[in-house]
Write an enzyme that holds these catalytic residues in place. Structure first.
Site, PDB file in Angstrom:
ATOM      1  N   ARG A 135      41.007 166.374  15.575  1.00  0.00           N
ATOM      2  CA  ARG A 135      40.897 165.198  14.716  1.00  0.00           C
ATOM      3  C   ARG A 135      39.531 164.549  14.919  1.00  0.00           C
ATOM      4  O   ARG A 135      38.837 164.811  15.908  1.00  0.00           O
ATOM      5  CB  ARG A 135      42.007 164.199  15.029  1.00  0.00           C
ATOM      6  CG  ARG A 135      41.956 163.600  16.415  1.00  0.00           C
ATOM      7  CD  ARG A 135      43.109 162.661  16.672  1.00  0.00           C
ATOM      8  NE  ARG A 135      43.059 161.522  15.784  1.00  0.00           N
ATOM      9  CZ  ARG A 135      44.060 160.657  15.633  1.00  0.00           C
ATOM     10  NH1 ARG A 135      45.192 160.832  16.292  1.00  0.00           N
ATOM     11  NH2 ARG A 135      43.936 159.638  14.832  1.00  0.00           N
ATOM     12  N   GLU A 153      51.075 160.129   4.993  1.00  0.00           N
ATOM     13  CA  GLU A 153      52.228 159.230   4.985  1.00  0.00           C
ATOM     14  C   GLU A 153      51.769 157.909   4.356  1.00  0.00           C
ATOM     15  O   GLU A 153      50.769 157.346   4.793  1.00  0.00           O
ATOM     16  CB  GLU A 153      52.732 158.997   6.406  1.00  0.00           C
ATOM     17  CG  GLU A 153      53.220 160.254   7.102  1.00  0.00           C
ATOM     18  CD  GLU A 153      53.618 159.980   8.539  1.00  0.00           C
ATOM     19  OE1 GLU A 153      54.609 159.247   8.753  1.00  0.00           O
ATOM     20  OE2 GLU A 153      52.938 160.478   9.447  1.00  0.00           O
ATOM     21  N   LYS A 160      46.464 154.398  13.170  1.00  0.00           N
ATOM     22  CA  LYS A 160      46.927 153.601  12.042  1.00  0.00           C
ATOM     23  C   LYS A 160      47.671 152.356  12.531  1.00  0.00           C
ATOM     24  O   LYS A 160      47.599 151.297  11.899  1.00  0.00           O
ATOM     25  CB  LYS A 160      47.816 154.442  11.133  1.00  0.00           C
ATOM     26  CG  LYS A 160      47.995 153.855   9.751  1.00  0.00           C
ATOM     27  CD  LYS A 160      48.811 154.761   8.847  1.00  0.00           C
ATOM     28  CE  LYS A 160      48.047 155.990   8.437  1.00  0.00           C
ATOM     29  NZ  LYS A 160      48.790 156.816   7.448  1.00  0.00           N
TER      30      LYS A 160
END
Length: 564
Positions: free
Chosen positions: A264, A37, A274
């Site tokens: 992750r 994104e 983020k």
């Protein structure tokens, strides 16, 4: 691909890919994608995904697309799009002509939403966002039906078209999937598919749209349109997989990719959210997304980490489904290993102390030859000017010291690296009793050979006073003092663990004259000091600025061992 050509799997995802190839479930082709994104810069966790997706595609003769999942224009912009492309290329990967945007498919996504409405699988809901959360239920309580759930197909079609035409205000209506409000999986409780967003300029579509599809609806369809075979994502999307499959099962796409989840990357002494990284930037805790203390790819590149070392690190930590926290020392080990092999050696005096060699001719300049790398002769040699006055590091001198101190002491001897043995004869101080210079003598018979009748144990680095170059040295350290700053159990905010000593700037350092030819971003080992790179933002004729990439040894592990 024949059985002989299949690689031996080294993680469970490769095993799935190989099984699919052997069973002819994917018609002999592998297609992956990296779908960021564009709402921030990539970090080391994204690097793991990049290496995995592009690596699997390359190893099995397939393709990997770069696709921007750009469905939230409020937080996205072209700066992030460009930075992400730069990072992926720098890591060593190429998507060829396969650069895509989810926004490329907005018209198709709208058409599939119409299809869901016609099938009675989607409806327009007038509940507010807060009411939708309330109706959604909890992990222990089932959701309850929206009062608008039973609208007719015709009414839903009309309202959805009017949403697209801009007739309704933001937040007044959404399009929701009609699935199962009592579902034990909250993601299946009539999730939102579209919401209204007025007054935003999308970096690809401009003002064309005022409704935007949600990620969980957009992502599977984008994968299917692109013919992806294996949709590899992190473990937090595991509970979203039923929705991924539901979307593809209920629209008329011909491809149904397989979603596979892996754990992750969680790295010590940093944060990977983020949102939190954005806060560090916007609130001025760091100097931007490419601050060398940040875990972003741009920050690591500016700090002097090589792409090869990051790829090596991602390979070393492996791919599993088990959540774990990786030691920062593992990343730094990969960086040291690569830089030790490839970084040429140079000398830099971080805390200069002048030495006057009283028996060396004042007008003499001797060009001493030394290797650029002690283990790699292919790097060649360089010339170092040796003069009557040199700088040594202030930490390399003591007026008095124990026998364990292997450097220069008053009345003692030490070798200047690649040069002569010197003896300290006098210590010159100012009115405040601060040492300002040393007067030494050198043994002219010790160039390249040991002195006769005595053993000199210490070797220190130096730089010629008249030929040395002034430089700013930035000593970077870990951004946080707690190994898990966003998961500490003492109730503190992660910002309270920011390391006040994460950056020390030295403005009086001196480096050898050969560094005048250094290129921005070029790596060096400053002998006895660590690995450094010329700041990539360095101007051609500006003051030299070097960033410390990593120390020569892992001092943090020793400290943690002492504390533990």
């Amino acid at each position: 691909m024949s059985d002989d050509e299949l690689m031996v799997p080294n993680n469970f995802i490769r095993k799935i890919v190989e099984d699919d190839l052997k069973a002819c479930r994917i018609k002999g082709r592998v297609a992956t994608r990296f779908p960021p994104e564009p709402n921030g810069y990539l970090h080391i966790g994204h690097a793991k995904s990049i290496c995995l997706n592009f690596g699997i595609a390359a190893d099995y003769g397939g393709t990997c697309n770069l696709r921007f999942d750009d469905t939230n224009p409020h937080k996205e912009n072209i700066e992030y799009v460009q930075a992400i492309q730069e990072d992926v290329r720098w890591l060593g990967y190429d998507w060829g002509d396969r650069l895509f945007y989810a926004s490329d498919y907005f018209e198709q996504l709208y058409g599939y939403a119409i299809e869901l409405i016609r099938k009675g699988k989607a409806y327009v809901c007038d509940l507010s966002a807060e009411q939708i959360r309330e109706y959604r239920g909890t992990l222990t309580e089932p959701g309850k039906d929206s009062p608008f759930r039973n609208r007719s197909v015709e009414e839903n079609l009309d309202l959805f078209e009017r949403m697209r035409n801009g007739e309704f205000a933001d937040g007044s209506r959404v399009l929701r999937a009609l699935i199962d409000m009592p579902s034990p999986n909250i993601n299946m409780r009539d999730p939102t598919l579209y919401r209204i967003r007025h007054g935003v300029i999308h970096h690809q579509t401009g003002e064309e749209w005022c409704i935007y599809p949600m990620y969980d609806y957009t992502h599977p369809i984008s994968d299917a349109i692109e013919g992806i075979t294996h949709s590899i994502c992190t473990l937090e999307f595991e509970d979203h997989r039923p929705l991924y499959d539901w979307v593809l099962d209920n629209v008329s796409v011909s491809c149904h990719p397989q979603q596979i989840e892996f754990s992750r990357l969680n790295l010590q002494y940093t944060v990977m959210s983020k949102r939190k990284l954005t806060e560090l930037v916007s609130e001025g805790y760091v100097e931007g997304w490419d601050d060398p203390r940040m875990p972003t790819v741009a920050g690591m590149r500016r700090r002097g980490y090589s792409a090869a070392s990051i790829r090596d690190f991602c390979e070393r930590i492996g791919v599993t489904k088990a959540e774990n926290i990786v030691e920062m020392g593992m990343l730094e080990y990969s960086v040291r290993e690569d830089l030790n092999a490839h970084a040429p050696r140079r000398m830099a005096v971080l805390h200069p102390l002048k030495v006057i060699i009283t028996n060396y001719p004042g007008d003499q300049v001797e060009e001493l030859q030394t290797a650029n790398h002690p283990q790699d002769k292919s790097m060649g040699i360089r010339s170092l000017p040796f003069t009557r006055e040199v700088y040594i590091d202030r930490d390399d001198f003591r007026e008095e010291a124990s026998g364990k101190f292997k450097r220069l002491v008053s009345g003692g001897e030490v070798r200047l690296r690649n040069a002569y043995v010197i003896r300290c004869d006098a210590v010159i101080k100012d009115d405040h009793d601060e040492i300002i210079e040393l007067h030494c003598t050198y043994d002219p018979a010790t160039l390249g050979t040991n002195p006769e009748g005595r053993k000199v144990k210490g070797v220190i680095h130096w730089v010629s006073v008249p030929y040395g170059l002034p430089a700013e040295i930035r000593l970077y350290d870990r951004l946080f003092i707690h190994p898990t700053p966003d998961a500490a159990k003492d109730g503190k905010n992660y910002k309270e663990y920011i390391n006040p000593d994460s950056l020390h700037t030295l403005t009086l350092s001196i480096v050898e004259p050969n560094l005048a030819e250094a290129r921005p971003g070029e790596n060096f080992q400053f002998e006895r000091e660590g690995y450094f790179c010329l700041d990539p933002k360095q101007g051609k004729d500006s003051y030299l600025v070097f960033n410390r990439s990593v120390t020569l040894r892992d001092s943090w592990s020793r400290l943690e061992g002492q504390q533990g």
